[in-house]
Motif scaffolding. Structure first.
Motif, PDB file in Angstrom:
ATOM      1  N   GLY A  10       0.833  -1.198   0.000  1.00 46.41           N
ATOM      2  CA  GLY A  10       0.000   0.000   0.000  1.00 46.41           C
ATOM      3  C   GLY A  10       0.867   1.248   0.000  1.00 46.41           C
ATOM      4  N   THR A  11       0.447   2.262   0.743  1.00 47.48           N
ATOM      5  CA  THR A  11       1.152   3.536   0.828  1.00 47.48           C
ATOM      6  C   THR A  11       1.847   3.654   2.177  1.00 47.48           C
ATOM      7  OG1 THR A  11      -0.508   4.547  -0.610  1.00 47.48           O
ATOM      8  CG2 THR A  11       0.860   6.043   0.692  1.00 47.48           C
ATOM      9  N   ASN A  19      -3.339  -3.930   3.478  1.00 47.24           N
ATOM     10  CA  ASN A  19      -1.919  -4.043   3.823  1.00 47.24           C
ATOM     11  C   ASN A  19      -1.658  -5.331   4.580  1.00 47.24           C
ATOM     12  OD1 ASN A  19      -1.414  -1.493   2.823  1.00 47.24           O
ATOM     13  ND2 ASN A  19      -1.226  -0.523   4.819  1.00 47.24           N
TER      14      ASN A  19
END
Length: 122
Positions: A10-11, A19
């Motif tokens: 993810g980020t 995630n």
């Protein structure tokens, strides 16, 4: 429940239900004062990683907090004592703890040989 699974990153720094860290062995973990679980590095099927993850038990969600998605990243040594100037490389079998101020400390481990360096993550 299947071995050898890749992570879903993810980020960086953003919690997400999708995630999840990849499967690994010889990573290091600890529990912070809020009851969150922390996981760093370890050996994965094709190398060693330097990713740092936080798992919130209440929400059941992972957050990728630091490190790389890439395998076998070397340490980048910054200025000793200056926060944010270095990046801890891929490690396995290190020692870690969280102090009373919530700082995470990591010592040693194996990065192409045994290390005796000390790192702090705030």
């Amino acid at each position: 429940n299947v071995g050898g699974q890749a992570g879903t990153y993810g980020t960086l720094g953003v919690v997400s239900a999708s995630n999840v860290p990849g499967s690994r062995k010889s990573g290091t973990g600890q529990i912070d004062a809020s009851g969150n679980l922390w996981l760093f590095g370890g050996s994965v099927p094709y190398g060693v990683v330097n990713d740092l993850w936080k798992y919130n038990i209440s929400s059941g969600q992972w957050t990728w907090m630091n490190g790389s998605k890439l395998l076998s990243q070397p340490s980048v040594y910054g200025t000793m004592g200056a926060a944010g100037t270095g990046i801890r490389g891929a490690r396995q079998a290190d020692v870690s703890w969280i102090d009373d101020s919530g700082n995470q400390w990591f010592f040693g481990g194996n990065e192409g040989g045994h290390r005796n360096d000390l790192w702090r993550f705030k």
